[in-house]
Design a protein around this motif. Sequence first.
Motif, PDB file in Angstrom:
ATOM      1  N   LEU A 119       0.751  -1.176  -0.009  1.00 57.52           N
ATOM      2  CA  LEU A 119       0.176  -0.019   0.140  1.00 57.52           C
ATOM      3  C   LEU A 119       0.817   1.354  -0.258  1.00 57.52           C
ATOM      4  N   ALA A 120       1.879   1.141   0.768  1.00 60.41           N
ATOM      5  CA  ALA A 120       2.787   2.481   0.863  1.00 60.41           C
ATOM      6  C   ALA A 120       3.625   2.496  -0.497  1.00 60.41           C
ATOM      7  N   LEU A 121       3.979   1.657  -1.018  1.00 58.66           N
ATOM      8  CA  LEU A 121       4.966   1.848  -2.133  1.00 58.66           C
ATOM      9  C   LEU A 121       4.106   2.444  -3.284  1.00 58.66           C
ATOM     10  N   VAL A 122       2.861   1.740  -3.586  1.00 55.91           N
ATOM     11  CA  VAL A 122       2.034   2.277  -4.531  1.00 55.91           C
ATOM     12  C   VAL A 122       1.708   3.862  -4.393  1.00 55.91           C
ATOM     13  N   SER A 123       1.563   4.062  -3.081  1.00 59.55           N
ATOM     14  CA  SER A 123       1.193   5.594  -2.797  1.00 59.55           C
ATOM     15  C   SER A 123       2.351   6.235  -3.233  1.00 59.55           C
TER      16      SER A 123
ATOM     17  N   LYS B   8       1.384  -8.337  -7.900  1.00 62.73           N
ATOM     18  CA  LYS B   8       0.998  -7.198  -7.301  1.00 62.73           C
ATOM     19  C   LYS B   8      -0.092  -6.878  -6.922  1.00 62.73           C
ATOM     20  N   ALA B   9      -1.064  -7.009  -8.223  1.00 64.37           N
ATOM     21  CA  ALA B   9      -2.496  -6.853  -7.980  1.00 64.37           C
ATOM     22  C   ALA B   9      -3.064  -7.690  -6.807  1.00 64.37           C
ATOM     23  N   ASP B  10      -2.664  -9.065  -6.835  1.00 68.92           N
ATOM     24  CA  ASP B  10      -3.091  -9.770  -5.949  1.00 68.92           C
ATOM     25  C   ASP B  10      -2.869  -9.382  -4.325  1.00 68.92           C
ATOM     26  N   VAL B  11      -1.582  -8.895  -4.300  1.00 68.42           N
ATOM     27  CA  VAL B  11      -1.114  -8.639  -2.990  1.00 68.42           C
ATOM     28  C   VAL B  11      -2.307  -7.509  -2.462  1.00 68.42           C
ATOM     29  N   LEU B  12      -2.358  -6.267  -3.456  1.00 67.71           N
ATOM     30  CA  LEU B  12      -3.311  -5.397  -2.978  1.00 67.71           C
ATOM     31  C   LEU B  12      -4.394  -5.845  -2.643  1.00 67.71           C
ATOM     32  N   LEU B  13      -5.237  -6.798  -3.390  1.00 72.43           N
ATOM     33  CA  LEU B  13      -6.277  -6.957  -3.395  1.00 72.43           C
ATOM     34  C   LEU B  13      -6.625  -7.777  -1.992  1.00 72.43           C
ATOM     35  N   GLU B  14      -5.649  -8.419  -1.530  1.00 70.68           N
ATOM     36  CA  GLU B  14      -5.834  -9.073  -0.050  1.00 70.68           C
ATOM     37  C   GLU B  14      -5.338  -8.119   0.993  1.00 70.68           C
ATOM     38  N   ALA B  15      -4.538  -6.995   0.750  1.00 73.22           N
ATOM     39  CA  ALA B  15      -4.408  -5.977   1.579  1.00 73.22           C
ATOM     40  C   ALA B  15      -5.835  -5.183   1.890  1.00 73.22           C
ATOM     41  N   PHE B  16      -6.431  -5.034   0.889  1.00 73.14           N
ATOM     42  CA  PHE B  16      -7.919  -4.360   1.183  1.00 73.14           C
ATOM     43  C   PHE B  16      -8.781  -5.169   1.720  1.00 73.14           C
ATOM     44  N   ILE B  17      -8.541  -6.413   1.657  1.00 69.62           N
ATOM     45  CA  ILE B  17      -9.391  -7.597   1.904  1.00 69.62           C
ATOM     46  C   ILE B  17      -9.504  -7.568   3.627  1.00 69.62           C
ATOM     47  N   ASP B  18      -7.920  -7.465   3.988  1.00 65.06           N
ATOM     48  CA  ASP B  18      -7.444  -7.652   5.395  1.00 65.06           C
ATOM     49  C   ASP B  18      -8.194  -6.317   6.109  1.00 65.06           C
TER      50      ASP B  18
ATOM     51  N   PRO C 185      -5.300  10.103   1.022  1.00 60.10           N
ATOM     52  CA  PRO C 185      -4.145   9.930   0.405  1.00 60.10           C
ATOM     53  C   PRO C 185      -3.456   8.817   0.769  1.00 60.10           C
ATOM     54  N   LYS C 186      -3.605   7.923   1.778  1.00 61.98           N
ATOM     55  CA  LYS C 186      -2.977   6.643   2.004  1.00 61.98           C
ATOM     56  C   LYS C 186      -3.456   5.427   1.082  1.00 61.98           C
ATOM     57  N   PHE C 187      -4.809   5.767   0.890  1.00 61.04           N
ATOM     58  CA  PHE C 187      -5.481   4.591   0.168  1.00 61.04           C
ATOM     59  C   PHE C 187      -5.939   4.992  -1.311  1.00 61.04           C
ATOM     60  N   GLU C 188      -5.799   6.239  -1.819  1.00 59.80           N
ATOM     61  CA  GLU C 188      -6.256   6.664  -3.214  1.00 59.80           C
ATOM     62  C   GLU C 188      -5.667   5.903  -4.195  1.00 59.80           C
ATOM     63  N   ALA C 189      -4.276   5.995  -4.088  1.00 60.43           N
ATOM     64  CA  ALA C 189      -3.581   5.368  -5.108  1.00 60.43           C
ATOM     65  C   ALA C 189      -3.468   4.018  -5.503  1.00 60.43           C
TER      66      ALA C 189
END
Lengths: 204, 204
Positions: free
Chosen positions: A25-29, A59-69, A116-120
Amino acid sequence: MAKKTAPDSTRRSEKSRRAIYDAALALVSEVGYQKTTIEGIAARAGVGKQTIYRWWSSKADVLLEAFIDLSAQAAEAAAHPEAIGEQAEYEIPDTGDLEADLKLVLRATVDELLDPKFEAPWRALAAEGMVNQRLGAELVGKLLEPQLQLYVKRLRAAQEQGAVRPDIDPRIALELFVSPLAQRWLQYAGPISYEYALHGLAPR
Amino acid sequence: MAKKTAPDSTRRSEKSRRAIYDAALALVSEVGYQKTTIEGIAARAGVGKQTIYRWWSSKADVLLEAFIDLSAQAAEAAAHPEAIGEQAEYEIPDTGDLEADLKLVLRATVDELLDPKFEAPWRALAAEGMVNQRLGAELVGKLLEPQLQLYVKRLRAAQEQGAVRPDIDPRIALELFVSPLAQRWLQYAGPISYEYALHGLAPR
């Protein structure tokens, strides 16, 4: 959720997962989705990249599970607010005043979309889901639809209270006020604001 | 548009542009956006890749202009239907029956969204516009907003005819029936159909 009774290995792997989610999450931001790599996520999370590849294929799957978490954490916090020390919103409140309750939730949604932490990362995941139908279906099934079902539940209660016409389909009705906000945000099609978010609720 | 009085070089370059647009749209449909390259577009269009790089900086920009060109062709055809031999739809018709006119346009929109020739490239462009704000702004300014303004024009006429309340803002009202369709399509969030597209117009 990390229970105190979990064996050490479970807790360790839970900790690694959370570190990986936070790093992604931080890296994508910070550097954008294109420049985010599995290697970069691994380095930032302090794990080997094989650890990531063992659990996720992209990396998309990582992001998906980060949001599910994050969503699971919110649900957990809502179920046990005393354990967290703050009231987390997970259900749509039912004060008996449908318009007031929906306004509260739509305002919170505007805040989340502009955080701003989650938008990107949220935007990157949604874009990936549009061109990758498998990921898109998971995103909808595991994240979007459960959120929309909260509106369905609240609208059904309003129908039982006589505040909404019984012949209205709640699953379709909610899109009339949720989708305009979503599309403006998704496509940069216009400014989003509390005022705008509430237009779909205005009497017509 | 290629006028008969255009000098040879203009006509040649117009022909190259159209060949490049057609190649880009076809390639994205056939192999997907990720695997579409400027080199691949150039080879299929029968031009050198430098010709493409001279005019555009990315494959997303080629796609954007391909859709702008299709839209300009539709406008041209609508202005001179006799020259094309068929009636193209560009304006929203005004038969005096707002609901019937909007139904016609929403049904045509569903057909376009599901047209296999354009779905993949249009989806790829929309996804790219979500993570690339410069491209997103051009997409909205040059393609989306002009389309939405057709609804604004028709809704204003309806207000003048007394068919829509004068205090409604047409630019916001249109999103109540356009955005649910757009979000379902963008996010694979549900099936889209004529029946679904018309829900936003149902009396409430």
